[in-house]
Design an enzyme around this catalytic site. Sequence first.
Site, short mmCIF file in Angstrom:
data_model
loop_
_atom_site.label_atom_id
_atom_site.label_comp_id
_atom_site.label_asym_id
_atom_site.label_seq_id
_atom_site.Cartn_x
_atom_site.Cartn_y
_atom_site.Cartn_z
N GLU A 197 55.36 20.63 51.01
CA GLU A 197 53.99 20.36 51.47
C GLU A 197 52.96 20.99 50.52
OE1 GLU A 197 54.08 19.85 56.24
OE2 GLU A 197 55.04 21.66 55.50
N GLU A 206 62.43 19.68 58.83
CA GLU A 206 61.97 20.24 60.10
C GLU A 206 62.56 19.57 61.33
OE1 GLU A 206 58.89 21.44 57.05
OE2 GLU A 206 60.09 19.65 57.48
#
Length: 694
Positions: A137, A158
């Site tokens: 990210e 995730e």
Amino acid sequence: MTENGKNLETLFPDEVVTKAIVHDVELPHGAGLMALITLDNGFDHTKPSTFGPAGLASLGEALDAVAARSDLAAVGVVGKPFIFAVGADLKGLPVITGQEQALRIGQLGHEVFRRLGELDVPSFAFVNGAAMGGGLEIALHCTYRTISSGVTAVALPECFLGLVPGWGGTQLLPRLVGPATAIKLIVENPLSQNRMIKGPEAFEAGVADAMFEPADFLEESLRWAARVLRGEETVSRTDHTGDDWSKTLADARFLVDMKLRGASPAPYRALDLIELARTASRSEGFAAEDQTLADLLMGDELRAGLYSFDLVQRRAKRPAGAPDRELARKVTKVGVVGAGLMASQMALLFARRLEVPVVMTDLDQERLDRGVGHVHAEIDRLLGRGRLSADQANRLRALVTGSLTKDAFADADFVIEAVFEDLGVKKKVFAEVEEVVSAECVLATNTSSLPVTEMAAGLRHPERVVGFHFFNPVAVMPLLEIVRGAETDDATLATAFAVGRTLKKSSVLVKDAPAFVVNRLLTRFMGEVIAAVDEGTPIEVADHALDGLGLPMTPFTLLQLVGPAVALHVAETLHAAFPDRYGVSENLARLVAAGKPGVYAPDLSLDREATALFAGGTSPSTAEEVRLRALRALAEEIRLMLDEGVVAAAQDIDLCMILGAGWPFHLGGVTPYLDRAGVAEPRFLPRGVASVPA
């Protein structure tokens, strides 16, 4: 960095702080000055850089400093050798006890990371190593990205843990690469045993704008950045607003339903966020990520996922009860008795991982040729897929050979049998092997249910016999049940664990008990479901009674995969050992006698002829009754196994079921799930383990 007067850093007292170290770099060709930020936690690549509150603060301070400067043409971010960054520091997450704390964790990451995309000058991510979760990210927030062709792990894992990419991933990635590719990385790969992609795949997918070789990656990246800044290199971006988002998302939801049947919220929440990315502003999307992250941080699925993660990352690497590694003997040649499919898979794995000669034996030349031929065909397949070079393929072919006599095992250090699951046959095989091998050669059995101690009885050296139980397919399934017989000595056991490590398997020490761990529990579990059908419950009701768990397949689908004959044999073995708890279904026996592969036809509809064999019951159960029956049976059997000392602790049973039976990661292993479901009395684990603290 405070929230309601409480410093978030107090939640992460053991945080290994990743520092953001800034150096000025004069870019080539007069492109100007770049502030290059290196992310480094002070350790080598075996301890990847992660971000807790202190690490985010360090990066935030570095960005404060560069934002205040007027002499910069660009800002760059790079990681330490072999590691870019691998996301959030997970150690503090289980102790978060409030929604506001959880919300602040998400907000803090956004506040820091988004600045990389909102500076007055372009930002460049130079992805030199593993980039996972929040690490990826960071790169997505930058204006441009380069990646090394040597990067082995790029992922947003995730959903595998019960979370969503919560620091920009669900909003930035779909806009960059389109919804289909974003869904693959955010949802599909995590649900496919947490699959990672490599640098070239990331570049091909559009995650990175340029790719360079590892040897001079940073130098070439800086040259490329200079060309971009000077306008000599143009980076084009595809507008994905015209993509068919609705169909792509609908297809993805269907696939998630097929895998999880609604059992875990994280993938569904991730898809909702990806859908939002099409129309939401950056701030709106990030706020939605914050709220989703907060909700999931306060749910049991995350705590369960972290418990599972800890098992496979830590406990699996330090097997409970394993002898000192120094006792292990060197293995320079392996023998495989048998040349069937399982034996062929093992032979190839031994050759690939140990890189030693492997010789297979069987009863006749035709079987032997077929087995060795299967190995060579698989080598050719790996070569064709680019998984092996031509030289590697040639070496492997030369390593795997066949022999009709066991004399070929004379100089072997490790011989494993993979013959018919019959105690008499296996004892005869070991007696024959013992006549030709050295006194220190390990004799391993791949039995799935037979007693290792009895198999060793009568040998001159029973102390060198050990259970070495693989799961099918051998190359894919990570679990290895290593079984200590009554006479197995420490040197043999240490050698078995050393070989397991080299094979890249997660080994669990198991007592010599009927069917060991995975098969004992699966047989009890399936036995209760089949018994419900025998009593009159419709197959479709019983087979889907446990859909809410999100198991990888239904009981009767598993029966089809294992094969009714194998399932019946294991049931008979366990019935002989524990007749009060393990039955032998007459209906299953009829299915085997009829030669049926299961109750489903090739088109996945119920086979009428097969289901007709399950007739006669007059006491049907509801789906809920079947579910509770199966879960209570599991809880009872696990309790008995722990009392018998089959494994060292409940965590080892959880590890076996996750790695050997595909027990869903998001459930946190079987014992925490049974605790949370209120089925285990007393509890297997303390309150708050793999669940939100009460």
